[in-house]
Enzyme design. Structure first.
Site, short mmCIF file in Angstrom:
data_model
loop_
_atom_site.label_atom_id
_atom_site.label_comp_id
_atom_site.label_asym_id
_atom_site.label_seq_id
_atom_site.Cartn_x
_atom_site.Cartn_y
_atom_site.Cartn_z
CG HIS A 145 -2.00 -1.04 1.11
ND1 HIS A 145 -2.99 -1.16 2.07
CD2 HIS A 145 -2.27 -1.99 0.17
CE1 HIS A 145 -3.81 -2.13 1.73
NE2 HIS A 145 -3.39 -2.65 0.58
CD GLU A 157 -1.72 4.00 3.49
OE1 GLU A 157 -2.89 4.24 3.82
OE2 GLU A 157 -1.43 3.18 2.58
CB CYS A 212 -5.81 -1.18 5.24
SG CYS A 212 -4.05 -1.56 5.25
CB CYS A 246 -1.57 1.21 6.02
SG CYS A 246 -1.01 0.33 4.54
#
Length: 179
Positions: free
Chosen positions: A85, A87, A113, A116
């Site tokens: 992801h 992040e 999420c 993250c």
């Protein structure tokens, strides 16, 4: 040579305000998201401190591995696991360059999420700014428990305002532009 200050520039600026710092960094996160290689979600992240960009990330495959756009997604429990992801990629970029993130702000196009959110908290992020939510995440709970400030802002204006023809010291590259 005169010690007099130069007269103010006669160039008229558009009738729009400059973006706030939050809008500016969110627009950078939107731009980063354009590099995403997973068709299931385009997300961008900018990590900043003291009005300075520390690192950026977008959701994409591990370095040197196939992308979803070329080899397809690997979906497990309705999530693509081929990609990191945004992040995580931003945190990894900061780590790769030896940049500490304590006290920084994460500007993310989407609510992180759960994984993250935990990574941002563990990296020392003090504030998270988003403009859209994400399904099935405990991010908000973990941010609150960890005293990480969460700000939800409106989607910033999507248009970039740059009018080359208005600037007397610049001109288009023309035939010299790389294609």
């Amino acid at each position: 040579m005169s010690d007099e200050p130069a007269p103010p520039c006669s160039l008229s600026l558009p009738d729009r305000p400059r973006p706030s710092w939050d809008e500016y960094f969110l627009k950078l996160a939107m731009l980063a998201s354009e590099r995403a290689t997973c068709p299931r979600m385009h997300c961008g992240c900018v990590l900043a401190r003291d009005r300075f960009v520390l690192a950026t990330g977008y959701n994409g495959s591990l370095p040197g591995t196939p992308h979803c756009t070329t080899d397809g997604c690997i979906v497990v429990n309705d999530h693509c696991v081929r990609t990191n992801h945004a992040e995580i990629n931003a945190i990894c970029q900061a780590a790769h360059h030896g940049i500490h993130l304590s006290g920084a702000t994460a500007y993310v196009t989407n609510m992180p999420c759960t994984a993250c959110a935990k990574a941002l908290i563990g990296a020392g992020i003090a504030r998270v700014v988003v403009f859209s939510d994400f399904h099935e995440t405990l991010a908000e709970r973990f941010f609150a428990e960890s005293r990480v400030r969460l700000d939800r802002l409106p989607v910033p204006e999507r248009e970039i305002h740059y009018h080359l023809e208005q600037y007397s010291s610049a001109r288009p590259c023309g035939a010299n532009c790389e294609h």
